[in-house]
Design an enzyme around this catalytic site. Structure first.
Site, PDB file in Angstrom:
ATOM      1  N   LYS A 186      33.939 -16.587 -11.288  1.00  0.00           N
ATOM      2  CA  LYS A 186      33.144 -16.048 -10.171  1.00  0.00           C
ATOM      3  C   LYS A 186      34.036 -15.756  -8.962  1.00  0.00           C
ATOM      4  O   LYS A 186      33.878 -14.734  -8.292  1.00  0.00           O
ATOM      5  CB  LYS A 186      32.018 -17.028  -9.813  1.00  0.00           C
ATOM      6  CG  LYS A 186      30.954 -17.113 -10.888  1.00  0.00           C
ATOM      7  CD  LYS A 186      30.016 -18.293 -10.720  1.00  0.00           C
ATOM      8  CE  LYS A 186      29.108 -18.430 -11.946  1.00  0.00           C
ATOM      9  NZ  LYS A 186      28.250 -19.622 -11.907  1.00  0.00           N
ATOM     10  N   GLN A 206      27.446 -25.088  -8.794  1.00  0.00           N
ATOM     11  CA  GLN A 206      27.617 -25.046 -10.245  1.00  0.00           C
ATOM     12  C   GLN A 206      26.918 -26.244 -10.888  1.00  0.00           C
ATOM     13  O   GLN A 206      27.169 -27.389 -10.512  1.00  0.00           O
ATOM     14  CB  GLN A 206      29.116 -25.024 -10.589  1.00  0.00           C
ATOM     15  CG  GLN A 206      29.410 -24.748 -12.044  1.00  0.00           C
ATOM     16  CD  GLN A 206      28.951 -23.361 -12.504  1.00  0.00           C
ATOM     17  OE1 GLN A 206      29.182 -22.364 -11.833  1.00  0.00           O
ATOM     18  NE2 GLN A 206      28.272 -23.296 -13.639  1.00  0.00           N
ATOM     19  N   ASP A 234      21.787 -17.525  -6.593  1.00  0.00           N
ATOM     20  CA  ASP A 234      21.495 -17.890  -7.984  1.00  0.00           C
ATOM     21  C   ASP A 234      20.008 -17.701  -8.285  1.00  0.00           C
ATOM     22  O   ASP A 234      19.604 -17.737  -9.446  1.00  0.00           O
ATOM     23  CB  ASP A 234      21.884 -19.359  -8.254  1.00  0.00           C
ATOM     24  CG  ASP A 234      23.209 -19.471  -8.995  1.00  0.00           C
ATOM     25  OD1 ASP A 234      23.622 -18.473  -9.630  1.00  0.00           O
ATOM     26  OD2 ASP A 234      23.826 -20.555  -8.943  1.00  0.00           O
TER      27      ASP A 234
END
Ligand SMILES: NC(=O)c1ccc[n+]([C@@H]2O[C@H](COP(=O)([O-])OP(=O)(O)OC[C@H]3O[C@@H](n4cnc5c(N)ncnc54)[C@H](OP(=O)(O)O)[C@@H]3O)[C@@H](O)[C@H]2O)c1
Length: 300
Positions: free
Chosen positions: A52, A96, A119
């Site tokens: 990412k 994460q 997200d």
């Protein structure tokens, strides 16, 4: 049969974002900025976060990687997220997953400012998605929608069978495909581990989305001629021929399903690269939302 090329579509999305960033910086504006939070040293998480950050660099986004030891206390982590919320230079925040057991992922997700929730996991984002309002759609479902759009796959009036009901893939995909917009307007059947007749249901599907994490689950005898098959599964299986010692296997038995399908995503190279593109697009959208005034002032 046409193989859906997720790498190609992902590159097209990233090229477009690269151009857009150049336009912004050319007008003296700052570039979008993504902050990634990584707790502990899980191998998979390290790889995902590194990818990412690399994507950000390639596109011209700024990125911040905040690393914390697995021993960090929940309250301290929540405080760190609050600091990222308050930082005006940061547009998107991702944490994460998975997190160590002593930290509640719900509390962490709920602490992220919904305006920076790239997200799309915050309950506010999920609620808006269910209500058909503009919001951040989580990266994998977003990536799947982009693939359907890119290949101009007809979805209206089609029967979509989604296998797997997780909060990050199956459930949002089922909701998005049933919306009254393109790509959507499908009649959706959502299957899970308690569905007794998956084979029968799959055989009726015009579109199959497999997101269960069982390699090779969907076989040729389960798919009707001309079906569109989207394979989300990415299970690591040991493979001595690979340097890494493993290869990625999808939930679809490609060799038996591909000849019957009209479109099919391979694994790797299908949905995976699109998940990364989805996150980058969301970061750009977060920036647009947060910098509305500056953009107007710059005539953009
Ligand atoms: N390509 C990407 O970017 C990407 C992104 C995210 C995930 N993935 C991959 O996609 C797969 C699914 O991920 P996930 O996070 O959604 O998984 P998950 O949270 O483990 O959920 C799996 C779902 O599949 C269902 N399921 C399991 N076994 C089944 C069976 N035999 N028949 C029918 N349904 C069954 C489960 O049913 P119950 O609810 O009844 O338990 C559950 O709803 C994994 O391989 C993951 O690595 C890939």
């Amino acid at each position: 049969m046409q193989k859906i090329d997720g790498k190609l579509v992902s590159q097209a999305v990233r090229d477009e974002l690269t151009m857009l960033v150049k336009t912004l910086t050319g007008k003296g504006l700052r570039a979008p900025h993504l902050a990634a939070v990584l707790v502990g040293h899980d191998g998979g998480s390290e790889t995902y976060v590194a990818a990412k950050v690399k994507d950000c660099e390639e596109i011209g986004f700024g990125s911040t990687l905040k690393r914390f030891p697995s021993t960090i206390q929940e309250a301290e982590l929540l405080g760190e997220i609050q600091r990222l919320n308050d930082d005006p230079e940061i547009d998107g925040i991702i944490v994460q997953l998975p997190l160590p057991k002593h930290i509640s992922p719900e509390k962490v997700i709920n602490t992220i400012d919904p305006a920076k929730d790239v997200d799309g996991f915050h309950p506010q984002s999920v609620g808006k998605m269910v209500g058909g309002l503009p919001t951040f759609i989580s990266a994998t479902p977003y990536g799947i929608l982009m693939l359907l759009e890119y290949y101009k796959i007809e979805t209206k009036g089609k029967h979509a069978v989604v296998i797997g009901r997780s909060n990050i893939v199956g459930t949002p995909v089922s909701i998005l495909l049933s919306r009254n917009t393109y790509p959507g307007n499908c009649t959706v059947t959502l299957c899970h581990s308690a569905t007794p007749n998956i084979n029968e249901l799959c055989l009726q599907a015009d579109i199959v989305v497999a997101a269960l994490g069982k390699p090779g689950f969907v076989t040729g005898d389960m798919v009707k001629e001309g079906a569109v098959v989207i394979d989300v599964g990415t299970t690591r299986v040991s493979d001595a021929s690979k340097k890494s010692g493993f290869s990625l296997k999808g939930d679809v038995d490609f060799d038996s399903v591909a000849p019957k399908s009209s479109f099919i995503t391979p694994v790797p190279g299908g949905v995976g690269p699109m998940t990364r593109a989805g996150l980058m697009k969301n970061t750009y959208l977060a920036y647009l939302g947060r910098e509305e005034k500056a953009l107007k002032a710059a005539g953009l």
